[in-house]
Design an enzyme around this catalytic site. Structure first.
Site, PDB file in Angstrom:
ATOM      1  N   ASN A   1       1.015  -1.094   0.027  1.00  0.00           N
ATOM      2  CA  ASN A   1       0.050   0.037  -0.105  1.00  0.00           C
ATOM      3  C   ASN A   1       0.801   1.251  -0.093  1.00  0.00           C
ATOM      4  OD1 ASN A   1       0.930  -0.220   2.603  1.00  0.00           O
ATOM      5  ND2 ASN A   1      -1.152  -0.072   3.672  1.00  0.00           N
TER       6      ASN A   1
ATOM      7  N   HIS B   1       3.377   4.741   4.405  1.00  0.00           N
ATOM      8  CA  HIS B   1       3.031   4.642   5.710  1.00  0.00           C
ATOM      9  C   HIS B   1       3.189   5.955   6.369  1.00  0.00           C
ATOM     10  CE1 HIS B   1       3.338   3.969  10.167  1.00  0.00           C
ATOM     11  NE2 HIS B   1       4.075   5.095  10.222  1.00  0.00           N
TER      12      HIS B   1
HETATM   13  P1  DAT Z   1      -1.977   2.037   8.436  1.00  0.00           P
HETATM   14  O1  DAT Z   1      -0.767   1.764   7.472  1.00  0.00           O
HETATM   15  O2  DAT Z   1      -3.028   2.605   7.516  1.00  0.00           O
HETATM   16  O3  DAT Z   1      -1.738   2.850   9.482  1.00  0.00           O
HETATM   17  P2  DAT Z   1      -2.077  -0.439  10.062  1.00  0.00           P
HETATM   18  O4  DAT Z   1      -1.283   0.485  11.137  1.00  0.00           O
HETATM   19  O5  DAT Z   1      -3.311  -0.553  10.481  1.00  0.00           O
HETATM   20  O6  DAT Z   1      -2.640   0.749   8.726  1.00  0.00           O
HETATM   21  O7  DAT Z   1      -1.514  -1.650   9.443  1.00  0.00           O
HETATM   22  C1  DAT Z   1       0.045  -1.392   9.040  1.00  0.00           C
HETATM   23  C2  DAT Z   1       0.213  -2.159   7.903  1.00  0.00           C
HETATM   24  O8  DAT Z   1      -0.119  -3.471   7.931  1.00  0.00           O
HETATM   25  C3  DAT Z   1      -0.707  -1.558   6.703  1.00  0.00           C
HETATM   26  O9  DAT Z   1      -0.298  -0.391   6.061  1.00  0.00           O
HETATM   27  C4  DAT Z   1      -0.944  -2.806   5.845  1.00  0.00           C
HETATM   28  C5  DAT Z   1      -0.887  -3.956   6.918  1.00  0.00           C
HETATM   29  N1  DAT Z   1      -2.224  -4.481   7.220  1.00  0.00           N
HETATM   30  C6  DAT Z   1      -2.957  -3.884   8.194  1.00  0.00           C
HETATM   31  N2  DAT Z   1      -4.204  -4.883   8.450  1.00  0.00           N
HETATM   32  C7  DAT Z   1      -3.845  -5.648   7.620  1.00  0.00           C
HETATM   33  C8  DAT Z   1      -4.784  -7.001   7.271  1.00  0.00           C
HETATM   34  N3  DAT Z   1      -5.795  -7.123   7.901  1.00  0.00           N
HETATM   35  N4  DAT Z   1      -4.327  -7.778   6.385  1.00  0.00           N
HETATM   36  C9  DAT Z   1      -3.139  -7.639   5.864  1.00  0.00           C
HETATM   37  N5  DAT Z   1      -2.280  -6.448   5.909  1.00  0.00           N
HETATM   38  C10 DAT Z   1      -2.570  -5.550   6.996  1.00  0.00           C
HETATM   39 MG    MG Z   2      -0.515   2.422  11.141  1.00  0.00          MG
END
Ligand code: DAT
Ligand code: MG
Length: 156
Positions: A114, A117
Site C-alpha cells: 500500500n 506509511h
Molecule cells: P495503516 O498503514 O493505514 O496505518 P495499520 O497501522 O492498521 O494501517 O497497519 C499497518 C500495515 O499492516 C498496513 O499498512 C498494511 C498491513 N495490514 C494492516 N492490516 C492488515 C490486514 N488485515 N491484512 C493484511 N495486511 C494488513
Molecule cells: Mg498504522
C-alpha cells in the site's frame, strides 16, 4: 495551531515502481516541508519496534517480509496538523478501499502493498521518528517562500 512533524515511509513497492518522485511531489505541493529524508532498508528488529502493535497478528509475518524486502524512503514532514493531513493524503489502509485522489487510491490496487506509511497520532509520530532518525538528521529549515505557505496564525 501548532506545527507538527510526522514520519512518512515510501514503502519498498513505491521505490521499486519508481514513483518516489510522484509521491514526494504531493507532500511538497501541499506545503508540507521535508525536514529529513533517507533511503534505507528496514531490518526485522526495526520492523518489530515500528509495528509493535501488530506483532503476533496474522498478517505480521507477511508485512515484515514486504517491508524488509527492498529499500524504502523514510522522511520527516512538517506542517500544521501534519499527522492528520498526511493520513488524509494517504487514504484508507488497503489501496482497494482508498478514495481516488489519495496516494493509495491513485497509485495502488493491492491490499498489503500500500505504498506509504504515515504515523497515526502525534504521539506515534514522536516515537516513530525516534526509531528512524537521529536528532541531527532532522533539520530546522526556513525557506524564502514559507510566509506564503504557512501564516503566523497557522504556526500558533
Ligand atoms: P495503516 O498503514 O493505514 O496505518 P495499520 O497501522 O492498521 O494501517 O497497519 C499497518 C500495515 O499492516 C498496513 O499498512 C498494511 C498491513 N495490514 C494492516 N492490516 C492488515 C490486514 N488485515 N491484512 C493484511 N495486511 C494488513
Ligand atoms: Mg498504522
Amino acid at each position: 495551531m501548532a506545527m507538527e512533524r510526522t514520519l512518512i515511509l515510501i514503502k519498498p513497492d513505491g521505490v521499486q515502481r519508481g514513483i518516489v518522485g510522484r509521491i514526494l511531489e504531493r507532500f511538497e505541493t501541499r506545503g508540507l516541508k521535508i525536514v529529513g529524508m533517507k533511503l534505507m532498508k528496514m531490518t526485522d528488529a526495526l520492523a518489530s519496534q515500528h509495528y509493535k502493535d501488530h506483532v503476533g497478528k496474522g498478517f505480521y509475518a507477511g508485512l515484515v517480509k514486504f517491508m524488509t524486502s527492498s529499500p524504502l524512503v523514510a522522511m520527516c514532514v512538517e506542517g500544521p496538523k501534519a499527522v492528520e493531513v498526511a493520513r488524509k493524503m494517504m487514504g484508507k489502509t488497503f489501496c482497494t478501499d482508498a478514495e481516488s485522489g489519495t496516494i493509495r487510491g491513485d497509485f495502488g490496487i493491492s491490499r498489503g502493498m500500500n505504498l506509504i506509511h504515515g504515523s497515526d497520532s502525534p504521539e506515534s509520530a514522536k516515537r516513530e521518528l525516534g526509531l528512524f532518525f537521529k536528532p541531527e538528521e532532522l533539520f530546522e529549515i526556513s525557506r524564502a517562500g514559507d510566509a506564503w505557505v504557512v501564516s503566523d496564525e497557522d504556526r500558533g
